[in-house]
Enzyme design. Sequence first.
Site, PDB file in Angstrom:
ATOM      1  N   LYS A 156     -48.539 -15.083  24.527  1.00 35.58           N
ATOM      2  CA  LYS A 156     -48.157 -15.021  25.953  1.00 35.58           C
ATOM      3  C   LYS A 156     -49.263 -14.526  26.874  1.00 35.58           C
ATOM      4  O   LYS A 156     -49.336 -14.956  28.018  1.00 35.58           O
ATOM      5  CB  LYS A 156     -46.916 -14.140  26.117  1.00 35.58           C
ATOM      6  N   ASP A 158     -39.366 -14.395  31.328  1.00 31.49           N
ATOM      7  CA  ASP A 158     -38.870 -13.216  30.591  1.00 31.49           C
ATOM      8  C   ASP A 158     -38.444 -12.120  31.571  1.00 31.49           C
ATOM      9  O   ASP A 158     -37.536 -11.334  31.270  1.00 31.49           O
ATOM     10  CB  ASP A 158     -39.969 -12.635  29.689  1.00 31.49           C
TER      11      ASP A 158
HETATM   12  P1  NDP Z   1     -46.908  -9.955  20.899  1.00 31.98           P
HETATM   13  O1  NDP Z   1     -47.493 -10.585  19.680  1.00 31.98           O
HETATM   14  O2  NDP Z   1     -47.574 -10.194  22.198  1.00 31.98           O
HETATM   15  O3  NDP Z   1     -46.808  -8.340  20.682  1.00 31.98           O
HETATM   16  C1  NDP Z   1     -46.328  -7.825  19.486  1.00 31.98           C
HETATM   17  C2  NDP Z   1     -46.085  -6.323  19.636  1.00 31.98           C
HETATM   18  O4  NDP Z   1     -45.519  -5.805  18.431  1.00 31.98           O
HETATM   19  C3  NDP Z   1     -47.356  -5.519  19.886  1.00 31.98           C
HETATM   20  O5  NDP Z   1     -47.039  -4.395  20.664  1.00 31.98           O
HETATM   21  C4  NDP Z   1     -47.769  -5.117  18.468  1.00 31.98           C
HETATM   22  O6  NDP Z   1     -48.570  -3.949  18.419  1.00 31.98           O
HETATM   23  C5  NDP Z   1     -46.415  -4.793  17.895  1.00 31.98           C
HETATM   24  N1  NDP Z   1     -46.404  -4.873  16.425  1.00 31.98           N
HETATM   25  C6  NDP Z   1     -46.353  -5.999  15.677  1.00 31.98           C
HETATM   26  N2  NDP Z   1     -46.343  -5.682  14.366  1.00 31.98           N
HETATM   27  C7  NDP Z   1     -46.390  -4.324  14.294  1.00 31.98           C
HETATM   28  C8  NDP Z   1     -46.402  -3.380  13.226  1.00 31.98           C
HETATM   29  N3  NDP Z   1     -46.351  -3.792  11.953  1.00 31.98           N
HETATM   30  N4  NDP Z   1     -46.434  -2.069  13.514  1.00 31.98           N
HETATM   31  C9  NDP Z   1     -46.478  -1.644  14.796  1.00 31.98           C
HETATM   32  N5  NDP Z   1     -46.471  -2.491  15.866  1.00 31.98           N
HETATM   33  C10 NDP Z   1     -46.432  -3.801  15.617  1.00 31.98           C
HETATM   34  O7  NDP Z   1     -45.397 -10.423  20.910  1.00 31.98           O
HETATM   35  P2  NDP Z   1     -44.366 -10.455  22.146  1.00 31.98           P
HETATM   36  O8  NDP Z   1     -44.644  -9.283  23.021  1.00 31.98           O
HETATM   37  O9  NDP Z   1     -44.354 -11.796  22.731  1.00 31.98           O
HETATM   38  O10 NDP Z   1     -42.966 -10.236  21.395  1.00 31.98           O
HETATM   39  C11 NDP Z   1     -42.617  -8.953  20.874  1.00 31.98           C
HETATM   40  C12 NDP Z   1     -41.173  -8.991  20.362  1.00 31.98           C
HETATM   41  O11 NDP Z   1     -40.271  -9.198  21.456  1.00 31.98           O
HETATM   42  C13 NDP Z   1     -40.923 -10.130  19.374  1.00 31.98           C
HETATM   43  O12 NDP Z   1     -40.040  -9.657  18.383  1.00 31.98           O
HETATM   44  C14 NDP Z   1     -40.229 -11.180  20.212  1.00 31.98           C
HETATM   45  O13 NDP Z   1     -39.378 -11.970  19.428  1.00 31.98           O
HETATM   46  C15 NDP Z   1     -39.427 -10.310  21.200  1.00 31.98           C
HETATM   47  N6  NDP Z   1     -39.155 -11.003  22.464  1.00 31.98           N
HETATM   48  C16 NDP Z   1     -37.866 -11.421  22.716  1.00 31.98           C
HETATM   49  C17 NDP Z   1     -37.561 -12.065  23.883  1.00 31.98           C
HETATM   50  C18 NDP Z   1     -36.158 -12.523  24.139  1.00 31.98           C
HETATM   51  O14 NDP Z   1     -35.968 -13.391  24.991  1.00 31.98           O
HETATM   52  N7  NDP Z   1     -35.169 -11.972  23.489  1.00 31.98           N
HETATM   53  C19 NDP Z   1     -38.580 -12.329  24.917  1.00 31.98           C
HETATM   54  C20 NDP Z   1     -39.898 -11.801  24.572  1.00 31.98           C
HETATM   55  C21 NDP Z   1     -40.163 -11.185  23.373  1.00 31.98           C
HETATM   56  P3  NDP Z   1     -50.195  -4.068  18.411  1.00 31.98           P
HETATM   57  O15 NDP Z   1     -50.591  -4.397  19.818  1.00 31.98           O
HETATM   58  O16 NDP Z   1     -50.635  -2.711  17.988  1.00 31.98           O
HETATM   59  O17 NDP Z   1     -50.539  -5.152  17.441  1.00 31.98           O
END
Ligand code: NDP
Length: 305
Positions: free
Chosen positions: A66, A102
């Site tokens: 995104k 979103d």
């Molecule tokens: P991104 O890939 O942009 O961000 C992922 C986030 O999760 C980062 O903050 C990352 O931290 C963190 N993360 C991932 N794995 C780990 C881990 N093992 N331990 C700690 N932190 C972790 O994804 P999005 O922001 O687009 O999406 C995030 C979540 O929100 C997803 O589950 C997505 O499905 C959900 N979502 C749902 C929506 C809905 O309409 N219901 C809309 C938007 C999102 P780091 O930066 O440190 O890697």
Amino acid sequence: MTKRVVLIGHPVAHSLSGAMQQAALDHLGIDARYELWDRSPAELAEAIAELRTEEFLGANITIPHKERVVSHTDRQADEAHVTGAVNTLTKEGRKLVGHNTDVAGFKIAMDKLVGRQKMPRHAVVLGAGGGSRAVVYGLIREGFQRIVVFNRHLHRSEGLVKHFSRSAAHMDLRAMPWHESIIESELSKTKVLINATSIGLGSDESPIPAEILGPDLMVLDLIYANTRLLRDAAAAGCTTADGEMMLLHQGAASFTLWTGQPAPTDVMHAALTEARAHGIISAEGEPVPSEPVPSEPVPSGPAGA
Ligand code: NDP
């Protein structure tokens, strides 16, 4: 010519968005197909370039693209510009316009979570990716006075805070290091906890221990599933909600942007419910399957895939 709309993510698995959007297109008799494209970050530029051809109405963008996709757009609508994250692309001829629906989806989810209570003013947000940017902006716009963002990689949450420095000039938006004791201390001062990490999407894990959840918290998990965090929160006496409302309403707003027509939200909601009952899995909020799933068009049959 049958038009095409795609969801680009990595992984995209079998997506609830596919079932929901195809049902809406079919319901309104729009000759278009919603497809799932699993593209790694290295493949993103090529995938986006393909969208410029005439057959595409637009796209959804999901985890983890995104933020990265912003630089591939020719222009950003207001909410995409202000958040620095894009979840929807529309076309103006060969040009690509980035949008962030979103934000609208989050507002509806938040209103439902809070219900008839007074909107709180303090929130803890876990995660600093594309979804978190919509959340943080939504909370600023809602009038929150203090928002603390925790992220595994502190530099990313610091970047998010910097990005919003102007929108948040009147309030306290800060990034803090991810330490359980600091999260616990912040939670004791707040009413709202939002999980915008993907922890819980591919495994039954919670980002934080159950013991630090107090009964007065309202907990929203963006993941569209009864995650461990939500189960722990419910057991602790918290008010809880999953990502269903956000998924539905961001999708409805995207649908309107592509088609110019009001989204049939009842039809979309029914398709979501049915797809879930058939075990369809979403890039936006259900655990990914252990078996890899090919990224093929999602037909609109009852199973949705
Ligand atoms: P991104 O890939 O942009 O961000 C992922 C986030 O999760 C980062 O903050 C990352 O931290 C963190 N993360 C991932 N794995 C780990 C881990 N093992 N331990 C700690 N932190 C972790 O994804 P999005 O922001 O687009 O999406 C995030 C979540 O929100 C997803 O589950 C997505 O499905 C959900 N979502 C749902 C929506 C809905 O309409 N219901 C809309 C938007 C999102 P780091 O930066 O440190 O890697």
